[in-house]
Design a protein around this motif. Structure first.
Motif, PDB file in Angstrom:
ATOM      1  N   ARG A 152      -2.829   5.850  -4.752  1.00 18.66           N
ATOM      2  CA  ARG A 152      -1.500   5.418  -5.178  1.00 18.66           C
ATOM      3  C   ARG A 152      -0.884   4.397  -4.236  1.00 18.66           C
ATOM      4  O   ARG A 152       0.045   3.668  -4.611  1.00 18.66           O
ATOM      5  CB  ARG A 152      -0.565   6.619  -5.277  1.00 18.66           C
ATOM      6  CG  ARG A 152      -0.923   7.627  -6.359  1.00 18.66           C
ATOM      7  CD  ARG A 152       0.140   8.700  -6.416  1.00 18.66           C
ATOM      8  NE  ARG A 152       0.359   9.291  -5.105  1.00 18.66           N
ATOM      9  CZ  ARG A 152       1.459   9.941  -4.736  1.00 18.66           C
ATOM     10  NH1 ARG A 152       2.447  10.079  -5.606  1.00 18.66           N
ATOM     11  NH2 ARG A 152       1.586  10.461  -3.528  1.00 18.66           N
ATOM     12  N   ALA A 153      -1.367   4.344  -2.987  1.00 21.90           N
ATOM     13  CA  ALA A 153      -0.806   3.398  -2.028  1.00 21.90           C
ATOM     14  C   ALA A 153      -0.981   1.955  -2.492  1.00 21.90           C
ATOM     15  O   ALA A 153      -0.171   1.083  -2.153  1.00 21.90           O
ATOM     16  CB  ALA A 153      -1.457   3.598  -0.654  1.00 21.90           C
ATOM     17  N   LEU A 182       1.921   0.134  -4.023  1.00 21.22           N
ATOM     18  CA  LEU A 182       2.945  -0.391  -3.127  1.00 21.22           C
ATOM     19  C   LEU A 182       2.394  -1.476  -2.212  1.00 21.22           C
ATOM     20  O   LEU A 182       3.005  -1.811  -1.197  1.00 21.22           O
ATOM     21  CB  LEU A 182       3.537   0.751  -2.279  1.00 21.22           C
ATOM     22  CG  LEU A 182       4.260   1.855  -3.041  1.00 21.22           C
ATOM     23  CD1 LEU A 182       4.739   2.930  -2.083  1.00 21.22           C
ATOM     24  CD2 LEU A 182       5.430   1.288  -3.830  1.00 21.22           C
ATOM     25  N   LYS A 183       1.223  -2.007  -2.585  1.00 20.87           N
ATOM     26  CA  LYS A 183       0.564  -3.050  -1.789  1.00 20.87           C
ATOM     27  C   LYS A 183       0.220  -2.569  -0.381  1.00 20.87           C
ATOM     28  O   LYS A 183       0.273  -3.315   0.594  1.00 20.87           O
ATOM     29  CB  LYS A 183       1.465  -4.297  -1.694  1.00 20.87           C
ATOM     30  CG  LYS A 183       1.943  -4.829  -3.033  1.00 20.87           C
ATOM     31  CD  LYS A 183       0.799  -5.247  -3.942  1.00 20.87           C
ATOM     32  CE  LYS A 183       1.311  -5.817  -5.259  1.00 20.87           C
ATOM     33  NZ  LYS A 183       0.202  -6.158  -6.195  1.00 20.87           N
ATOM     34  N   LEU A 189       0.806   8.607   0.885  1.00 18.37           N
ATOM     35  CA  LEU A 189       2.220   8.694   0.530  1.00 18.37           C
ATOM     36  C   LEU A 189       2.615  10.149   0.320  1.00 18.37           C
ATOM     37  O   LEU A 189       2.019  10.849  -0.497  1.00 18.37           O
ATOM     38  CB  LEU A 189       2.492   7.896  -0.745  1.00 18.37           C
ATOM     39  CG  LEU A 189       2.093   6.413  -0.705  1.00 18.37           C
ATOM     40  CD1 LEU A 189       2.363   5.765  -2.054  1.00 18.37           C
ATOM     41  CD2 LEU A 189       2.842   5.689   0.399  1.00 18.37           C
ATOM     42  N   THR A 204       5.082  12.615  -1.119  1.00 19.72           N
ATOM     43  CA  THR A 204       6.180  12.826  -2.072  1.00 19.72           C
ATOM     44  C   THR A 204       6.409  14.303  -2.345  1.00 19.72           C
ATOM     45  O   THR A 204       7.378  14.671  -3.002  1.00 19.72           O
ATOM     46  CB  THR A 204       5.865  12.118  -3.400  1.00 19.72           C
ATOM     47  OG1 THR A 204       4.614  12.605  -3.915  1.00 19.72           O
ATOM     48  CG2 THR A 204       5.768  10.610  -3.212  1.00 19.72           C
ATOM     49  N   THR A 227      10.282   9.354   0.222  1.00 16.95           N
ATOM     50  CA  THR A 227       8.836   9.298   0.475  1.00 16.95           C
ATOM     51  C   THR A 227       8.601   8.933   1.932  1.00 16.95           C
ATOM     52  O   THR A 227       9.323   8.127   2.514  1.00 16.95           O
ATOM     53  CB  THR A 227       8.191   8.230  -0.428  1.00 16.95           C
ATOM     54  OG1 THR A 227       8.437   8.567  -1.786  1.00 16.95           O
ATOM     55  CG2 THR A 227       6.696   8.144  -0.181  1.00 16.95           C
TER      56      THR A 227
END
Length: 449
Positions: free
Chosen positions: A267-268, A271-272, A279, A281, A295
């Motif tokens: 998933r990172a 967010l580039k 991350l 969450t 986060t």
């Protein structure tokens, strides 16, 4: 209808009764609502309302808070007293025994000198027999000051030094200087501890931090740390993804199952960020994380797990990579999940350990990376909040665990010269000219009609 004397009298009585009833109703409404105040804050970032963090700090402070503002009524910068009153109004609305008095330093110079006041508008905040000065009127500055006053005694935090560790006062990207500065702002006293020189870990410190050693500890140094933990010392251990550097026995003592590997979080990429930036969450049910809504980012993290039969109560704090895994092999551009070798997510990368030791509880926090509090990454999202809350809990100040007061995004409006000129031209020329033209058109149409 002809008015006679009797009808006039009836109308007078009716009007009089109406006025009396109206005044009575208005008085009743005023009496009922005399203590009821309703306000709406329509600013973009609710700048006239205290943030959740500031409100929670005030709730934890039992007893009155007295503020003395050394300010003149007027000076070259305007009405300083009005500025102070506006700034403190949200605090007074939240806490009823938050009082404010003014002292004019020109009329009472001796009193201002005795208080150590050096500038117009300076505040002296007193709580529980202690006081501090405030010159920068921002919510974050005042709330941090209140946190320091709320601590019952001085808390000292020491970080292990002498083996290439991340330094609490260091400025390098890998150091913890920004985190150390924030601890100082919160009222903690920080210092380095070199066990090659010190006879033992001091008994009067609230927390020992071990963060990212580059060389192995000497056996005697490791023994001093284990002896201090066995006596009940509280510890924050930031374990980078490499060798334990002579502290395997400490990991065994804490009941930790540490598997080498790096957490991969797909998933990172959204967010580039690299896939090795996990991350967070999802947070565990614990005092440290109960207010965590932001986060946080854990770069190059390793897995933290408990061994079976541990004598410690182990609570996961941070869970990451629900769709990722723990990569036990090498990290490269073509990294992929290997079902036979890797461990699927979610992965716990931080945990709180607690055990009963006599009449008190001993506390330890272990995180699978020191990078998340390093100067390079501590400013990402909720990393700083999480780190400060860990130290608060370890120091026994869990009542002060909170989110940081937010910064305000609409405190000022800055316009360029061109923008100011455009606004001035619009109001002074375009708008009057438009009214003049509209008036002329209306006059001309009416004349023709």
């Amino acid at each position: 209808m002809k008015l006679n004397r009797k009808l006039r009298l009836q109308l007078l009585l009716q009007n009089g009764l109406f006025v009396v009833l109206l005044l009575g109703l208005a008085s009743a409404v005023a009496w009922v609502t005399r203590d009821a105040k309703v306000q709406w804050d329509l600013t973009q970032s609710q700048r006239n309302t205290l943030s959740q963090g500031s409100a929670e700090v005030l709730e934890q402070m039992a007893g009155p808070i007295a503020v003395t503002a050394y300010a003149t009524a007027q000076d070259a910068e305007g009405d300083v007293r009005k500025t102070v009153q506006t700034f403190l109004a949200p605090y007074q609305r939240t806490k009823k025994d938050f009082t404010l008095i003014f002292v004019d330093p020109r009329e009472q110079p001796q009193k201002a000198q005795a208080a150590g006041v050096r500038m117009n508008g300076e505040l002296v905040v007193e709580y529980n027999g202690r006081n501090e000065h405030l010159t920068n009127l921002t919510e974050q500055e005042l709330t941090n000051l209140l946190v320091r006053l709320a601590r019952s005694s001085e808390r000292q935090v020491m970080s292990l030094d002498g083996h290439g560790e991340r330094k609490l006062d260091g400025r390098g990207n890998h150091d913890l200087g920004e985190f150390g500065n924030q601890l100082a702002v919160k009222g903690f006293k920080t210092a380095a501890l070199n066990l090659a020189q010190a006879q033992d870990v001091p008994d009067n410190i609230s927390t020992l931090i071990i963060a990212g050693r580059r060389v192995d500890l000497l056996p005697g140094e490791a023994a001093k740390i284990r002896r201090w933990v066995e006596k009940g010392g509280n510890l924050l251990w930031l374990i980078d993804n490499d060798s334990l550097r002579g502290l395997q026995a400490l990991a065994d003592e804490l009941g930790l199952d540490l598997i080498s590997g790096t957490v991969v979080d797909p998933r990172a990429g959204g967010l580039k960020l690299p896939a090795t930036f996990a991350l967070a969450t999802s947070y565990g049910q614990h005092r440290i994380t109960e207010n965590s809504t932001m986060t946080s980012v854990f770069p190059y993290a390793r897995r933290i797990a408990a061994t079976e039969g541990s004598k410690w109560h182990h609570t996961p704090l941070v869970e990451v990579a629900r769709e990722g895994w723990l990569e036990t092999g090498g990290i490269n551009d073509k990294v992929a999940f290997d079902r036979n070798r890797d461990i699927g997510g979610p992965i716990v990368v931080a945990a709180a350990l607690e055990r009963d030791l006599g009449s008190r509880k001993q506390r330890v926090v272990v995180a699978g990376t020191g990078q998340f509090l390093s100067n390079q990454y501590v400013g990402l999202l909720g990393n700083l909040d999480l780190g400060v809350n860990m130290i608060n809990w370890l120091a026994g100040d869990e009542a002060l665990i909170t989110v940081q007061p937010r910064t305000r995004s609409d405190l000022s409006l800055e316009l360029s010269r061109a923008g100011l000129a455009l606004i001035g031209f619009g109001f002074l020329v375009v708008l009057p000219l438009a009214f003049l033209v509209a008036g002329g058109v209306i006059w001309w149409r009416r004349r023709k009609a």
